[in-house]
Scaffold this motif. Structure first.
Motif, PDB file in Angstrom:
ATOM      1  N   ALA C  79       0.834  -1.202   0.000  1.00 26.72           N
ATOM      2  CA  ALA C  79       0.000   0.000   0.000  1.00 26.72           C
ATOM      3  C   ALA C  79       0.867   1.249   0.000  1.00 26.72           C
ATOM      4  O   ALA C  79       0.636   2.197  -0.763  1.00 26.72           O
ATOM      5  CB  ALA C  79      -0.925  -0.008   1.216  1.00 26.72           C
ATOM      6  N   LEU C  80       1.908   1.259   0.837  1.00 29.86           N
ATOM      7  CA  LEU C  80       2.767   2.440   0.920  1.00 29.86           C
ATOM      8  C   LEU C  80       3.483   2.683  -0.407  1.00 29.86           C
ATOM      9  O   LEU C  80       3.597   3.807  -0.879  1.00 29.86           O
ATOM     10  CB  LEU C  80       3.807   2.265   2.039  1.00 29.86           C
ATOM     11  CG  LEU C  80       3.271   2.198   3.461  1.00 29.86           C
ATOM     12  CD1 LEU C  80       4.412   2.153   4.460  1.00 29.86           C
ATOM     13  CD2 LEU C  80       2.368   3.395   3.749  1.00 29.86           C
ATOM     14  N   LEU C  81       3.980   1.590  -1.018  1.00 32.37           N
ATOM     15  CA  LEU C  81       4.717   1.762  -2.271  1.00 32.37           C
ATOM     16  C   LEU C  81       3.803   2.192  -3.411  1.00 32.37           C
ATOM     17  O   LEU C  81       4.217   2.848  -4.354  1.00 32.37           O
ATOM     18  CB  LEU C  81       5.443   0.469  -2.636  1.00 32.37           C
ATOM     19  CG  LEU C  81       6.588   0.114  -1.691  1.00 32.37           C
ATOM     20  CD1 LEU C  81       7.147  -1.256  -2.019  1.00 32.37           C
ATOM     21  CD2 LEU C  81       7.689   1.160  -1.764  1.00 32.37           C
ATOM     22  N   SER C  82       2.542   1.807  -3.295  1.00 37.17           N
ATOM     23  CA  SER C  82       1.616   2.164  -4.376  1.00 37.17           C
ATOM     24  C   SER C  82       1.278   3.652  -4.359  1.00 37.17           C
ATOM     25  O   SER C  82       0.674   4.156  -5.291  1.00 37.17           O
ATOM     26  CB  SER C  82       0.327   1.342  -4.272  1.00 37.17           C
ATOM     27  OG  SER C  82      -0.456   1.857  -3.228  1.00 37.17           O
ATOM     28  N   LEU C  83       1.672   4.368  -3.310  1.00 33.97           N
ATOM     29  CA  LEU C  83       1.330   5.791  -3.235  1.00 33.97           C
ATOM     30  C   LEU C  83       2.107   6.613  -4.255  1.00 33.97           C
ATOM     31  O   LEU C  83       1.684   7.707  -4.628  1.00 33.97           O
ATOM     32  CB  LEU C  83       1.630   6.336  -1.834  1.00 33.97           C
ATOM     33  CG  LEU C  83       0.734   5.820  -0.727  1.00 33.97           C
ATOM     34  CD1 LEU C  83       1.212   6.334   0.608  1.00 33.97           C
ATOM     35  CD2 LEU C  83      -0.706   6.252  -0.962  1.00 33.97           C
ATOM     36  N   ASP C  84       3.310   6.079  -4.639  1.00 31.50           N
ATOM     37  CA  ASP C  84       4.094   6.791  -5.648  1.00 31.50           C
ATOM     38  C   ASP C  84       4.472   8.199  -5.217  1.00 31.50           C
ATOM     39  O   ASP C  84       4.304   9.152  -5.978  1.00 31.50           O
ATOM     40  CB  ASP C  84       3.300   6.882  -6.960  1.00 31.50           C
ATOM     41  CG  ASP C  84       3.900   5.961  -7.983  1.00 31.50           C
ATOM     42  OD1 ASP C  84       5.083   5.611  -7.817  1.00 31.50           O
ATOM     43  OD2 ASP C  84       3.178   5.588  -8.925  1.00 31.50           O
ATOM     44  N   VAL C  85       4.956   8.338  -3.989  1.00 30.42           N
ATOM     45  CA  VAL C  85       5.349   9.666  -3.524  1.00 30.42           C
ATOM     46  C   VAL C  85       6.866   9.740  -3.457  1.00 30.42           C
ATOM     47  O   VAL C  85       7.550   8.730  -3.587  1.00 30.42           O
ATOM     48  CB  VAL C  85       4.758   9.968  -2.137  1.00 30.42           C
ATOM     49  CG1 VAL C  85       3.295  10.285  -2.248  1.00 30.42           C
ATOM     50  CG2 VAL C  85       4.996   8.810  -1.195  1.00 30.42           C
ATOM     51  N   PRO C  87      10.569   9.919  -1.939  1.00 30.90           N
ATOM     52  CA  PRO C  87      11.116   9.167  -0.799  1.00 30.90           C
ATOM     53  C   PRO C  87      11.004   9.966   0.500  1.00 30.90           C
ATOM     54  O   PRO C  87      10.792   9.369   1.568  1.00 30.90           O
ATOM     55  CB  PRO C  87      12.587   8.952  -1.177  1.00 30.90           C
ATOM     56  CG  PRO C  87      12.699   9.224  -2.620  1.00 30.90           C
ATOM     57  CD  PRO C  87      11.517  10.009  -3.051  1.00 30.90           C
ATOM     58  N   GLN C  88      11.114  11.305   0.417  1.00 28.72           N
ATOM     59  CA  GLN C  88      11.049  12.103   1.640  1.00 28.72           C
ATOM     60  C   GLN C  88       9.729  11.879   2.365  1.00 28.72           C
ATOM     61  O   GLN C  88       9.670  11.862   3.586  1.00 28.72           O
ATOM     62  CB  GLN C  88      11.190  13.598   1.322  1.00 28.72           C
ATOM     63  CG  GLN C  88      12.583  14.023   0.924  1.00 28.72           C
ATOM     64  CD  GLN C  88      12.854  13.763  -0.553  1.00 28.72           C
ATOM     65  OE1 GLN C  88      12.179  12.948  -1.197  1.00 28.72           O
ATOM     66  NE2 GLN C  88      13.850  14.434  -1.092  1.00 28.72           N
ATOM     67  N   VAL C  89       8.654  11.732   1.590  1.00 23.79           N
ATOM     68  CA  VAL C  89       7.357  11.521   2.214  1.00 23.79           C
ATOM     69  C   VAL C  89       7.307  10.134   2.849  1.00 23.79           C
ATOM     70  O   VAL C  89       6.770   9.947   3.948  1.00 23.79           O
ATOM     71  CB  VAL C  89       6.225  11.706   1.186  1.00 23.79           C
ATOM     72  CG1 VAL C  89       4.874  11.461   1.824  1.00 23.79           C
ATOM     73  CG2 VAL C  89       6.292  13.092   0.586  1.00 23.79           C
ATOM     74  N   LEU C  90       7.911   9.165   2.162  1.00 24.10           N
ATOM     75  CA  LEU C  90       7.978   7.829   2.751  1.00 24.10           C
ATOM     76  C   LEU C  90       8.769   7.863   4.061  1.00 24.10           C
ATOM     77  O   LEU C  90       8.443   7.163   5.017  1.00 24.10           O
ATOM     78  CB  LEU C  90       8.631   6.851   1.771  1.00 24.10           C
ATOM     79  CG  LEU C  90       7.727   6.301   0.666  1.00 24.10           C
ATOM     80  CD1 LEU C  90       8.497   5.312  -0.188  1.00 24.10           C
ATOM     81  CD2 LEU C  90       6.494   5.629   1.257  1.00 24.10           C
ATOM     82  N   ASP C  91       9.824   8.708   4.088  1.00 28.97           N
ATOM     83  CA  ASP C  91      10.581   8.866   5.326  1.00 28.97           C
ATOM     84  C   ASP C  91       9.657   9.295   6.456  1.00 28.97           C
ATOM     85  O   ASP C  91       9.719   8.774   7.574  1.00 28.97           O
ATOM     86  CB  ASP C  91      11.678   9.917   5.159  1.00 28.97           C
ATOM     87  CG  ASP C  91      12.782   9.436   4.236  1.00 28.97           C
ATOM     88  OD1 ASP C  91      12.693   8.278   3.782  1.00 28.97           O
ATOM     89  OD2 ASP C  91      13.717  10.213   3.983  1.00 28.97           O
ATOM     90  N   LEU C  92       8.807  10.293   6.133  1.00 28.71           N
ATOM     91  CA  LEU C  92       7.875  10.786   7.139  1.00 28.71           C
ATOM     92  C   LEU C  92       6.982   9.660   7.648  1.00 28.71           C
ATOM     93  O   LEU C  92       6.758   9.504   8.846  1.00 28.71           O
ATOM     94  CB  LEU C  92       6.985  11.882   6.544  1.00 28.71           C
ATOM     95  CG  LEU C  92       7.534  13.304   6.518  1.00 28.71           C
ATOM     96  CD1 LEU C  92       6.546  14.216   5.832  1.00 28.71           C
ATOM     97  CD2 LEU C  92       7.774  13.770   7.950  1.00 28.71           C
ATOM     98  N   ILE C  93       6.476   8.880   6.703  1.00 25.82           N
ATOM     99  CA  ILE C  93       5.565   7.807   7.094  1.00 25.82           C
ATOM    100  C   ILE C  93       6.297   6.778   7.944  1.00 25.82           C
ATOM    101  O   ILE C  93       5.805   6.315   8.977  1.00 25.82           O
ATOM    102  CB  ILE C  93       4.976   7.122   5.838  1.00 25.82           C
ATOM    103  CG1 ILE C  93       4.188   8.133   5.006  1.00 25.82           C
ATOM    104  CG2 ILE C  93       4.099   5.949   6.224  1.00 25.82           C
ATOM    105  CD1 ILE C  93       3.685   7.581   3.701  1.00 25.82           C
ATOM    106  N   ALA C  94       7.508   6.458   7.486  1.00 22.49           N
ATOM    107  CA  ALA C  94       8.236   5.391   8.160  1.00 22.49           C
ATOM    108  C   ALA C  94       8.581   5.737   9.602  1.00 22.49           C
ATOM    109  O   ALA C  94       8.849   4.853  10.408  1.00 22.49           O
ATOM    110  CB  ALA C  94       9.507   5.056   7.384  1.00 22.49           C
ATOM    111  N   THR C  95       8.574   7.042   9.920  1.00 19.90           N
ATOM    112  CA  THR C  95       8.914   7.424  11.289  1.00 19.90           C
ATOM    113  C   THR C  95       7.676   7.804  12.083  1.00 19.90           C
ATOM    114  O   THR C  95       7.787   8.337  13.179  1.00 19.90           O
ATOM    115  CB  THR C  95       9.898   8.603  11.286  1.00 19.90           C
ATOM    116  OG1 THR C  95       9.369   9.609  10.418  1.00 19.90           O
ATOM    117  CG2 THR C  95      11.256   8.170  10.790  1.00 19.90           C
TER     118      THR C  95
END
Ligand code: FES
Lengths: 465, 156, 519
Positions: C79-85, C87-95
């Motif tokens: 689901a997270l990878l399907s967002l296509d955002v 990497p910085q935004v993924l960083d936010l999510i991951a933390t």
């Protein structure tokens, strides 16, 4: 050539006498007086076409020189100066529109001249070189048209040049080099304009004048070709003044036509490929739009390029097309040597038929390129299948009328090439076959037909006039 | 009688010569006239070059601080700023194409149609115009005349 | 040993189909290689590629989250990878443990699940993961905790989370707490300076003065709009973003959500006591302003908020509506102010501009409004209210005829221009005059607002002159064409004479040759 002073007249006054004493003009005048133009079974009309072409060429030189006085080649001046000429300079519009019209009329009379030469087999020995120089002159004229088209630096010309030069790269081996040399870079830019300008006003004219002189010299030296079947002209018309005055009459008529067209249709007849409205200034960054077509005499090549698929017989489609065009042109240039019967001064109806078939072949491609009958109006793109069908109707009709006339009026009996061309058109247009596939079938049929004729021994029915 | 026989021939010949002469002269004249007119230099400058303001316009500029003049097919606003420097801007508002005006009191260029405002370099200050006005070159020559240069392509 | 063997086997089968997730740290690789019950991989090839292309830092953060099992399932990773955002935004999510936990479909009931496609996942439409990650607050690092309480690093939900808002039963039936809640930050100038120093902080104050605020805060009318009604909940974007619900081009739709819904607006009255209409958005879309904003994309054109205000939304009353128009139509306003109509309108308590031009459905004004007959706006109103004052009527008639003349003249001239251009004539002077004429028409239309003949005439004069000039230029062009034609005919005549002369000469030559042959 040194002047043989012993022959020079000692008396005689006036300017002529003065000149004659110094340069020995009398023999020249004698030559002119006795030079004759053959009068034969054919209409004299065909003998005037070369003269008409010459006239249009001279008009090009005159109007071109006048345009050169105001034209400024350059990114920010080309378009503006042409606009200035047509709107502000008194009679500038006339000069430009005469230049454009005369260019097209020159090509028309040139092509007609060439076909009449072909039909009358005037290229047979000893006049092969007349044909070859004429062929080169035609190529030069096409080069004039192509290079001159870009000079106003307007949108239409820009894109047409981009498309036109692009086909250069299909030339095997040196294509990319040729393309870059022609464009003065990888893309069409202002460098291209400068190159075309130089080509159009210096290089081509020099070569052209030289070749025209050569062409005229060989004609003057050999005299005009008598009708076939006569070693010498049965009857003759004096070249001077009889023929020359008639020529002058014709030139005046040409001028009347030219001036009328220039006044009433200053921007051409609004047929794609025969119009020169200035339109918008070229913007190399603007996207191309549909409907960009080269000038009409290139349209058959343009259409042929479209008929080829992306890959053909292991070549790129465009390469194959360029190769085909090259072969056809080469064959055309070698016509005097290919036509063996004419070389022996025998009737060669086969080649007459080739000429007719060529006209039909080119005409069909031209109509297709114009999308005649395709129903493309406004944003609607023309339907290629429908176009092919309607164009086929047109050209099958024209071909049958022409054939009927040739059979009844001219008593010709040889129609193999016309038949093959018509077969291709019918297969392609009426049965919806691919253009090239139809061409292949027609070619096979043609070869079989030729073989059958040969095996029957009487390869060609002989018609003597 | 020989005289009777040659007389009509002679008149016919001279008539023919007359015809040829008239035809030739008329033709030559109608071909030469356009060419001569074409060759005669014209009073005005060449295509699309720089524009010199007329004396009238210069006078009006001195009096009213701004004028609108034509360059090619466009209009140009020429004005004098508070430091008495001359400037020239495209006068067509980039919003809907109204003609703008110079407001010396506010030192702005104002478009009355929708209250668009530009600074004296043509940048948008307020209102709906989406793009700045193109800046023209404008110089006052030593003899007091004013020359306007169209903007170069690509710099607006 | 066996595990290694198995892994090797896996790696082989994986190598046969998709690329192996070899470079990934173990915890993440385990998730990336997860398979459905039927053995098909959960991550699509595209998601694998996305994952492989992520920078090291992001991979590490994701892997850490996977290691602590907060990034709990291959489904969640997909689901997270399907967002296509980025990497910085993924960083936010991951933390952010809140998001990680609430985005795991294997771990959350649909009611509390954030998913990229809530409809498919059967969760609340407000819990849209895609929206959430583009939320301006989320991107600014405010995270869930910023509103809901707690900390992103909390492993379990603290008690505090439930206490910030009114109890569940109340907070949905009475939303009057929301404005104050948002204002905790948005009215705090010190706080806002840390994020966006140019953003105003007076929204709450304004809101309180608005109709919406009055209804919600004083009457506790839950139907009234508050912050989230327009700005949305989890997908709030800056008004500059084209996807924002408050982007100028989206505003009409956003307002229309309520104001175009008769059901919603039932029972609300205008100040005059009539039921509040619900056709404003419809009308607006067809108006000149709506067309400019929505069709032409002119962001300078006013949307609803341009006249009504946004946070302080109020119907502009008679006194202020014309001031609103003057913000853009300044010239016309000034002209009107110094005209004789000003006083009359005040006496009648008419809204100035709107009286003639309308409100939501303002059309591009045409000359048909002007005139002295009763089928025109001027004529009708004057017949009813001004006793058909002949002087006024005459002025109106003068306006109309002058404008009509210019417009009809332009039509006529421009019809010829194309024809002339085709004949190759220089149409530049005519085009110039026509553009002068256009300018004058615009100007004199504006000057109508002075309702004074002299002011109008001053503007119209250049127009009539330009029209005259263009007619003259057309005439000149015609003459020029005549001249060309005559010149051509003349030249042809001479050439024909020459041709005929040469023909005769040839005959003559032949005859004389025959004569000389005879003897
Ligand atoms: S046209 Fe200038 S502001 Fe609208």
């Amino acid at each position: 050539m040194s002047v043989d002073t012993s022959n020079i007249a000692k008396e005689g006054g006036g300017v002529f006498g003065w000149l004659d004493r110094r340069y020995g003009l009398t023999p020249l005048v004698e030559f002119m007086k006795h030079k004759e133009v053959p009068v034969g079974v054919h209409s004299m009309f065909w003998y005037y076409l070369g003269g008409a072409t010459l006239f249009f060429f001279m008009m090009q030189v005159c109007t071109g020189s006048l345009l050169l006085l105001f034209y400024q080649a350059g990114e920010s001046t080309s378009y503006e100066s042409i606009r200035f000429i047509t709107t502000k300079v008194p009679f500038g519009w006339l000069v430009r529109s005469m230049h454009c019209w005369s260019a097209h009329l020159m090509i028309i009379s040139l092509v007609t001249h060439m076909f009449s030469t072909m039909m009358l087999k005037a290229y047979r020995p000893p006049r092969e070189m007349t044909w070859v120089t004429g062929f080169i002159l035609l190529s030069l004229a096409l080069g004039f048209g192509f290079s001159g088209y870009l000079l106003p630096w307007n949108e239409l010309a820009f894109f047409a040049t981009a498309v036109g030069t692009d086909s250069m790269k299909a030339v095997p081996g040196i294509g990319d080099f040729l393309l870059q040399v022609l464009r003065g870079g990888t893309d069409v830019s202002i460098n291209t304009l400068h190159r075309f300008f130089g080509l159009h006003v210096v290089i081509l004219p020099l070569v052209m004048v030289g070749l025209v002189t050569a062409h005229l010299l060989v004609i003057q030296r050999q005299g005009m070709a008598p009708p076939q079947g006569h070693k010498t002209a049965p009857k003759g018309m004096r070249f001077f003044p009889d023929f020359a005055l008639r020529d002058l009459q014709l030139w005046l008529m040409c001028l009347i036509v030219l001036a009328s067209l220039a006044v009433f249709l200053p921007y051409g007849p609004h047929i794609p490929g025969i119009e020169w409205e200035l339109g918008k200034k070229a913007n190399p960054l603007a996207p191309a739009y549909p409907g960009i077509k080269p000038e009409w005499y290139f349209l058959w090549i343009y259409q042929l390029l479209k008929e080829f698929p992306a890959h053909f017989l292991g070549m790129e489609g465009s390469q194959a097309a360029v190769l085909l065009v090259g072969l056809l042109m080469g064959a055309w240039a070698m016509m005097p040597w290919l036509d063996r019967r004419a070389q022996r001064d025998e009737a060669s109806p086969g080649f007459t038929d080739i000429g007719a078939a060529t006209l039909i072949f080119l005409g069909f491609l031209l109509f297709k390129a114009w999308d005649i009958g395709g129903g493309g109006i406004g944003d609607k793109l023309p339907d290629p299948v429908l176009t092919a069908r309607i164009c086929a109707f047109w050209w099958l009709g024209i071909a049958s009328v022409a054939t009927a006339l040739r059979a009844t009026v001219l008593h010709q009996r040889y129609f193999l090439f016309t038949a093959a061309t018509a077969l291709q058109i019918a297969l392609h247009g009426l049965l919806g076959m691919q253009y090239l596939a139809a061409g292949g079938i027609a070619l096979v049929a043609l070869v079989i037909g030729l073989l059958v004729l040969r095996s029957r021994g009487q390869a060609v029915p002989e018609v003597r006039s | 009688m020989p005289t009777n026989d040659t007389e009509p021939v002679r008149t016919r010949r001279s008539l023919l010569d007359l015809l040829l002469g008239v035809g030739f002269i008329g033709f030559a004249a109608s071909a030469l006239y356009p060419v001569l007119r074409y060759l005669k230099p014209m009073a005005s400058a060449g295509p699309g070059g720089p524009l010199k303001l007329t004396a009238d316009e210069v006078g009006k500029l001195a009096k009213e601080h701004s004028i609108i003049t034509r360059l090619g097919t466009g209009r140009v606003l020429v004005f004098e700023d508070a430091q008495q420097n001359l400037r020239a801007l495209d006068a067509r508002c980039t919003h809907e194409g109204c003609t703008v005006q110079y407001v010396p009191g506010d030192s702005v260029i104002w478009c009355a149609c929708h209250n668009g405002r530009y600074d004296l370099d043509g940048r948008v200050l307020a209102g709906p115009p989406p793009r700045p006005l193109a800046l023209y070159g404008c110089t006052r020559d030593p003899d007091g005349s004013v020359t306007i240069q169209p903007p170069k392509k690509g710099e607006s | 040993m066996i595990g290694l063997l198995l892994a090797a086997l896996f790696a082989q089968t994986a190598a046969a189909a998709p690329a192996p997730a070899a470079a990934l740290p173990k915890p993440l690789a385990a998730l990336a290689d997860g398979k459905h019950k039927d053995g098909t991989p959960i991550l699509t090839q595209k998601q694998r590629d996305t994952l492989a292309a992520l920078p090291e830092r992001t991979i590490k953060l994701l892997s850490d989250a996977a290691d602590s099992m907060i990034l709990g399932s291959p489904e969640e990773l997909a689901a997270l990878l399907s967002l296509d955002v980025q990497p910085q935004v993924l960083d936010l999510i991951a933390t952010d443990n809140c998001v990680l936990c609430h985005a795991d479909p294997m771990n959350q009931k649909p009611k509390a699940l954030f998913s990229p496609d809530p409809k498919a996942a059967g969760s609340n439409p407000l819990l849209n993961l895609r929206e959430l990650v583009s939320d301006v607050h989320f991107r600014a690092g405010l995270s869930c905790a910023g509103c809901h309480g707690g900390k992103p690093s909390d492993d379990v939900m603290p008690k505090e989370i439930a206490t910030r808002w009114p109890a569940e039963e109340v907070r949905h039936t009475d939303r009057s707490w929301i404005p104050e809640f948002c204002a905790r930050c948005h009215s705090d100038t010190q706080f806002m300076r840390g994020f966006n120093p140019t953003l105003p902080t007076d929204q709450l104050a304004k809101y309180k003065t608005s109709k919406h605020g009055e209804l919600l805060l004083e009457k506790h009318d839950n139907n009234a709009a508050q912050c989230v009604s327009c700005h949305s909940v989890h997908g709030i974007r800056s008004a500059k973003s084209r996807n924002s619900t408050v982007h100028p081009q989206k505003v009409p739709e956003t307002c229309g959500k309520c104001h175009a819904d008769p059901e919603h607006m039932k029972g609300y009255l205008t100040s005059a006591g009539a039921p509040l209409p619900t056709d404003q958005v419809e009308k607006y879309k067809k108006s000149v302003h709506g067309q400019a904003l929505l069709v032409k994309g002119d962001l300078g054109a006013p949307s609803c908020t341009g006249c009504h205000g946004s946070h302080a939304a109020q119907p502009p009353e008679v006194a202020s509506v014309s001031q609103v128009c003057r913000r853009c139509h300044a010239q016309n306003g000034m002209l009107f102010d110094s005209s004789r109509h000003k006083k009359a309108f005040e006496e009648h308590k008419w809204p100035e501009c709107g009286q003639c031009h309308g409100h939501h459905d303002i059309q591009k004004p045409t000359v048909s409004l002007i005139g002295n007959t009763t089928d025109t706006l001027c004529g009708k109103c004057h017949a009813e209210n001004s006793k058909d004052n002949p002087k006024c009527n005459e002025t109106a008639k003068h306006f109309r005829t002058t404008l009509d003349e210019m417009i009809a003249g332009r039509e006529e001239v421009s019809g010829e221009v194309e024809h002339l251009a085709e004949m190759g004539l220089d149409i530049e002077p005519v085009t110039r005059s026509l553009s002068d004429l256009d300018e004058a028409v615009t100007q004199s239309k504006a000057k109508v607002h002075s309702f004074s003949m002299s002011t109008f005439d001053a503007a119209a004069k250049p127009g009539t002159e330009a029209l005259q000039k263009s007619r003259q230029e057309i005439g000149e062009a015609h003459n020029e064409f005549q001249f060309r034609r005559r010149g051509l005919v003349g030249a042809i005549v001479f050439m024909m004479l020459l041709v005929a002369g040469i023909g005769l000469k040839l005959r003559e030559l032949e005859r004389s040759r025959k004569d000389s042959d005879k003897p």
